[in-house]
Design a protein around this motif. Structure first.
Motif, PDB file in Angstrom:
ATOM      1  N   THR A 167       0.829  -1.171  -0.093  1.00 11.89           N
ATOM      2  CA  THR A 167      -0.095  -0.081   0.012  1.00 11.89           C
ATOM      3  C   THR A 167       0.890   1.210   0.046  1.00 11.89           C
ATOM      4  N   ASP A 168       1.998   1.261   0.793  1.00  9.62           N
ATOM      5  CA  ASP A 168       2.913   2.471   0.922  1.00  9.62           C
ATOM      6  C   ASP A 168       3.532   2.702  -0.641  1.00  9.62           C
ATOM      7  N   LYS A 169       3.931   1.557  -1.154  1.00  9.59           N
ATOM      8  CA  LYS A 169       4.515   1.730  -2.464  1.00  9.59           C
ATOM      9  C   LYS A 169       3.693   2.215  -3.522  1.00  9.59           C
ATOM     10  N   ALA A 170       2.449   1.597  -3.598  1.00  9.42           N
ATOM     11  CA  ALA A 170       1.387   2.117  -4.614  1.00  9.42           C
ATOM     12  C   ALA A 170       1.048   3.619  -4.223  1.00  9.42           C
ATOM     13  N   SER A 171       0.728   3.750  -3.011  1.00 17.92           N
ATOM     14  CA  SER A 171       0.097   5.349  -2.791  1.00 17.92           C
ATOM     15  C   SER A 171       1.194   6.342  -3.174  1.00 17.92           C
ATOM     16  N   SER A 172       2.552   5.710  -2.827  1.00 12.80           N
ATOM     17  CA  SER A 172       3.660   6.798  -3.300  1.00 12.80           C
ATOM     18  C   SER A 172       3.784   6.966  -4.702  1.00 12.80           C
ATOM     19  N   GLU A 173       3.146   6.137  -5.528  1.00 12.80           N
ATOM     20  CA  GLU A 173       2.955   6.396  -6.908  1.00 12.80           C
ATOM     21  C   GLU A 173       1.470   6.873  -7.474  1.00 12.80           C
ATOM     22  N   GLY A 174       0.589   7.405  -6.338  1.00 10.90           N
ATOM     23  CA  GLY A 174      -0.646   7.999  -6.744  1.00 10.90           C
ATOM     24  C   GLY A 174      -1.750   6.913  -6.964  1.00 10.90           C
TER      25      GLY A 174
END
Length: 246
Positions: free
Chosen positions: A106-113
């Protein structure tokens, strides 16, 4: 609310032409968007996700999101394909590990919007309401992909959940539960059926979503064909959904 359907209904696509033909049919029926079952796309579209975005734009469908197995490359694929949401099923058996893996992804994906929406799913660490709420509270950027059939089978009150956790709903998967049965006896390709063919009363669920001003996708997700063709199920589904929305 957008009317949407997942491509899982059609199974594995042989080639790009077959995929495009299906998208055109989905649009013709009156759907607004489509959810992508990535693992069932033709290999060319897996290698060149931009072609998925181009195909959706060509037929005039929105990208309602994609299913992800939580591999890091799924995030890059989603960006290129125009998917702003990934729904996930966490199949890790150790629930501490499952929560950790979900948080990291989730952290990785959210950092990419990109939004990650946890699919409540039978026989996983995120099956019942307490398990789902624990994940949502532990991972602030996480949303839920609320699946009505899995919720009914696991004893989750969908209407109560919608009313109490509106801001956490990123996606809604609509399917029916054929019969009430012990969770261990539920078979997905037999018992998760099209809306109107099971025991769930969808009208109050749709009304609850309207009342809380949910603005996301109402996404048909059916695995049990019950002898019908995918095209017929897609047509029957939107006719049923249109009646619910009236």
């Amino acid at each position: 609310m957008r009317k949407s359907i997942t491509t899982i209904l059609w199974g594995k696509f042989k080639n790009e032409k077959e995929f495009l033909t299906t998208l055109k049919y989905i649009k013709q029926l009156g759907y607004d968007s489509v959810g992508l079952e990535v693992r069932m796309l033709p290999s060319q579209l897996l290698r060149e996700p931009r072609k998925v975005k181009d195909a959706l734009e060509e037929v005039g469908l929105e990208n309602g999101g994609s299913y992800s197995v939580m591999k890091e490359q799924d995030i890059e694929w989603a960006k290129e394909a125009g998917s702003r949401l990934l729904w996930v099923v966490v199949r890790e058996k150790n629930c501490n590990d499952a929560l950790r893996i979900l948080a990291e992804f989730t952290d990785k994906a959210s950092s990419e919007g990109i939004t990650v929406a946890l699919h409540n799913h039978l026989r996983t660490c995120f099956e019942n309401e307490n398990q789902v709420l624990n994940a949502l509270e532990s991972i602030p950027k996480l949303k839920i992909c609320l699946d009505t059939a899995h919720a009914e089978a696991a004893g989750i009150d969908s209407i109560k959940f919608i009313n109490e956790h509106t801001n956490k709903i990123g996606l809604v998967h609509l399917k029916d539960l054929r019969v009430k049965a012990p969770k261990s006896k539920i078979r997905f390709t037999r018992d998760f059926v099209n809306m109107g063919n099971g025991i769930i009363d969808f009208k109050p669920i749709i009304n609850a979503l309207k009342n809380v001003k949910y603005g996301g996708d109402l996404m048909i997700e059916v695995e049990a064909l019950s002898g019908q063709s995918p095209n017929d199920i897609a047509r029957n589904s939107i006719e049923y959904l249109n009646k619910l929305l009236q």
